[in-house]
Write a protein that holds these residues in place. Sequence first.
Motif, short mmCIF file in Angstrom:
data_model
loop_
_atom_site.label_atom_id
_atom_site.label_comp_id
_atom_site.label_asym_id
_atom_site.label_seq_id
_atom_site.Cartn_x
_atom_site.Cartn_y
_atom_site.Cartn_z
N LEU A 193 45.19 41.80 43.27
CA LEU A 193 45.16 42.03 42.13
C LEU A 193 46.36 41.47 41.17
O LEU A 193 45.90 40.97 39.64
CB LEU A 193 44.64 43.51 41.76
CG LEU A 193 43.43 44.17 42.36
CD1 LEU A 193 43.61 45.45 42.56
CD2 LEU A 193 42.16 43.17 41.84
N ILE A 196 45.06 38.06 39.81
CA ILE A 196 44.03 38.03 39.28
C ILE A 196 44.47 37.97 38.02
O ILE A 196 44.14 37.41 37.13
CB ILE A 196 43.21 38.47 40.02
CG1 ILE A 196 42.69 38.04 42.08
CG2 ILE A 196 41.94 38.05 39.43
CD1 ILE A 196 41.40 38.77 42.61
N TYR A 197 45.01 39.10 37.90
CA TYR A 197 45.34 39.33 36.19
C TYR A 197 46.90 39.83 36.05
O TYR A 197 47.41 41.17 36.21
CB TYR A 197 44.42 41.31 36.68
CG TYR A 197 43.31 40.99 36.44
CD1 TYR A 197 41.84 40.49 36.14
CD2 TYR A 197 42.80 41.93 38.04
CE1 TYR A 197 40.88 40.50 36.09
CE2 TYR A 197 41.08 41.87 38.19
CZ TYR A 197 40.02 41.31 37.25
OH TYR A 197 39.17 41.52 37.34
N ASN A 199 49.15 40.25 33.02
CA ASN A 199 49.28 41.15 31.99
C ASN A 199 51.06 40.49 31.27
O ASN A 199 50.80 41.42 29.86
CB ASN A 199 48.98 42.28 32.71
CG ASN A 199 50.52 43.17 32.79
OD1 ASN A 199 51.17 42.75 32.94
ND2 ASN A 199 50.11 44.54 32.65
N THR A 308 35.88 45.06 32.12
CA THR A 308 37.08 44.85 33.93
C THR A 308 37.64 46.47 34.27
O THR A 308 36.72 46.88 35.20
CB THR A 308 37.69 43.88 33.92
OG1 THR A 308 38.71 44.27 33.62
CG2 THR A 308 37.26 42.80 34.76
N GLN A 309 37.42 46.94 33.13
CA GLN A 309 38.15 48.52 32.75
C GLN A 309 36.73 48.67 33.24
O GLN A 309 36.50 50.33 34.32
CB GLN A 309 38.97 48.66 32.20
CG GLN A 309 40.09 47.77 31.93
CD GLN A 309 41.01 48.16 30.97
OE1 GLN A 309 40.30 48.62 29.45
NE2 GLN A 309 42.26 47.92 30.84
N GLN A 360 43.70 48.32 36.62
CA GLN A 360 43.40 47.51 35.81
C GLN A 360 43.81 48.58 34.36
O GLN A 360 43.91 47.72 33.57
CB GLN A 360 41.73 48.31 35.29
CG GLN A 360 40.86 46.68 36.34
CD GLN A 360 41.30 45.44 35.35
OE1 GLN A 360 41.11 45.53 34.38
NE2 GLN A 360 41.86 45.00 36.38
N VAL A 363 46.51 46.65 33.02
CA VAL A 363 46.10 45.71 31.91
C VAL A 363 44.92 46.23 30.54
O VAL A 363 44.66 46.59 30.07
CB VAL A 363 44.85 44.75 32.05
CG1 VAL A 363 44.14 43.31 31.77
CG2 VAL A 363 44.99 44.14 33.61
#
Length: 368
Positions: A193, A196-197, A199, A308-309, A360, A363
């Motif tokens: 993750l 992928i994300y 921030n 996504t959140q 998440q 982010v």
Amino acid sequence: MHDNSHYLLSMFIYICKKLEMDPSRKIVIWLITGCVLIWAMVIVGGITRLTHSGLSMAKWKISSVIPPLTDEQWQSDFNDYKQTPEYKQVNSYFTVDDYKHIYWWEFIHRLIGRMIGMVFLIPFAYFVYKGWLKGKLLIKCLVIFAMGGAQGVLGWYMVASGLQDVPHVSHYFLAAHLITAFITFGYSFWVALDLIYPNTDLTPPSPEIRGKFKSLKKWTWILLIFVLIQIMYGAFTSGLRAGQFDPTWPKMGNNWIAPEVTSMSPLWVNFIDGIAGVQFIHRYNAYMVVILVCLIWFKSRKLQLLPTQSNGIKFLLGMVLVQFLLGVFTLVYSVPVVLGVLHQTGAFLLFASSIFVLHQWSVQKAMN
């Protein structure tokens, strides 16, 4: 074994060359593949437990992935099994055909474990060679490797303990084996993750918004702890076969708290060794998990979330309700294999969705 490893390495390099993508995406695919294999191993492990197949392989040649193929090979393995306490004390009526039924699940379980090792090591070596794994990411991957090694050692020791005088595996070993698998999965998923994300380029939110996300993150950490406790007590319940005690809901028989819950002395022993006490914790901790998920969902409603959140919260809410119902049906029907496996799958999805939601909250591009 050397020829197989060389073939797999060549095939992996060929696939990587064909996949024209950023190196980080290849690493993500590698990590997610490992997560899927860990999930498969846990599910097959659950089936192995529910079908009482875990002590069927008295000997294991780590260099071999081929099961018995001839009658002579089957008879040889069966003769080894005949020397175990489980055969002598529980399954002395078994024939070779009976033995085959319990052999296959344990064989598949161990084979997946071996596959996980190969799937980790071969790409790991390639990624290090290409210079794609370095710094903190390399350290994280080494931690995953150490976790996987610890998981394998625990599994070996757990099975070995059941091949001694008493054909029984301690529920403590079972819980440790299961929890390390979940934690290894969770950490691997978290590292994926992170890739992928990322921030780093997000605009920092206002102090007020940052405080709300900090609160959500705190409650999600608390949720994750309660989910892990629930998973641990699920292993205790399985190891003690506590799922067959008072198969009623919402009460335990005719009582909200069965008298047997406090029958052992000292009191605390009931909640780690007592069948009724362990089931009591597993039952009522499930309510805590549901309440915490609903609380997180409620607190997040007033925030303008990223898709996504928002989707992560919705999936978590749906998953906890499905898992709760699966738990009730599994209890009421006295843990049939199908429901037991679905319940364990639900635990995995609930744990994974909790990890995703927790990640998440870092982010922080949402606005009030």
